[in-house]
Scaffold this motif. Structure first.
Motif, PDB file in Angstrom:
ATOM      1  N   GLY A 129       0.420  -1.202   0.384  1.00  0.00           N
ATOM      2  CA  GLY A 129       0.541  -0.076  -0.629  1.00  0.00           C
ATOM      3  C   GLY A 129       0.784   1.540  -0.320  1.00  0.00           C
ATOM      4  N   ALA A 130      -0.234   2.986  -0.347  1.00  0.00           N
ATOM      5  CA  ALA A 130       0.752   3.454  -0.230  1.00  0.00           C
ATOM      6  C   ALA A 130       2.012   3.837   0.842  1.00  0.00           C
ATOM      7  N   GLY A 131       3.310   4.482   0.744  1.00  0.00           N
ATOM      8  CA  GLY A 131       3.530   4.525   1.626  1.00  0.00           C
ATOM      9  C   GLY A 131       4.280   3.097   2.817  1.00  0.00           C
ATOM     10  N   MET A 132       3.715   2.248   2.240  1.00  0.00           N
ATOM     11  CA  MET A 132       4.222   1.260   2.999  1.00  0.00           C
ATOM     12  C   MET A 132       5.762   0.278   2.461  1.00  0.00           C
ATOM     13  N   GLU A 133       6.246  -0.334   3.307  1.00  0.00           N
ATOM     14  CA  GLU A 133       7.550  -0.685   3.040  1.00  0.00           C
ATOM     15  C   GLU A 133       7.656  -1.443   0.960  1.00  0.00           C
ATOM     16  N   LEU A 134       6.831  -2.132   1.268  1.00  0.00           N
ATOM     17  CA  LEU A 134       6.726  -2.410  -0.680  1.00  0.00           C
ATOM     18  C   LEU A 134       5.400  -1.648  -1.793  1.00  0.00           C
TER      19      LEU A 134
END
Length: 144
Positions: free
Chosen positions: A22-27
């Motif tokens: 998801g947006a802003g997450m690690e992936l």
């Protein structure tokens, strides 16, 4: 008694990876799919492969599954239109490191399923008309 928990383990693994994409997450920016996304494939993708499993019987009862060791295939592909094989290799390695860290930090998947680690892997690359693409295949172990 279920014959295997392997597909549930694979689904739990990819559910968590989708959350982490998801947006802003690690992936963030990585496409995550339960299976190969075919024509809808993006430049960088993580998708599921096959599963394998081994039963550990309960000591007291023959043929009563007490525990399963499950192997789930994870494929990471990165196309580098303006890059080199080396830059593509580095990108898939970085994504693999993120995946390992996610599950090392949060090993409990769902129910009694637990991430046990990477058991093996392999890597290769094709030179495509769009540029070099690195492919890293991991076999990860899950206990259920």
């Amino acid at each position: 008694m279920k014959s295997t928990m392997a597909y549930e383990a694979k689904q739990a693994l990819f559910d968590e990876l989708k959350v982490r994409a998801g947006a802003g997450m690690e992936l963030d920016g990585v496409q995550v799919a339960y299976s190969y996304p075919s024509r809808d494939r993006e430049r960088v993708v993580v998708y599921g492969g096959g599963v394998r499993f081994r039963h550990e019987d309960l000591a007291e009862e023959v043929n009563a599954v007490g525990y399963q060791i499950i192997s789930v295939g994870i494929y990471i592909r990165a196309l580098q239109p303006q890059g080199t094989v080396r830059t593509a290799d580095l990108e898939v390695e970085e994504i693999a490191d993120v995946i390992v860290k996610i599950f090392r930090d949060k090993p409990q998947l769902v129910g009694n399923m637990t991430w046990l680690g990477v058991e093996q892997g392999s890597a290769d690359y094709p030179e495509t008309p769009d540029g070099p693409e690195s492919v890293l295949s991991l076999q990860v172990r899950i206990g259920a």
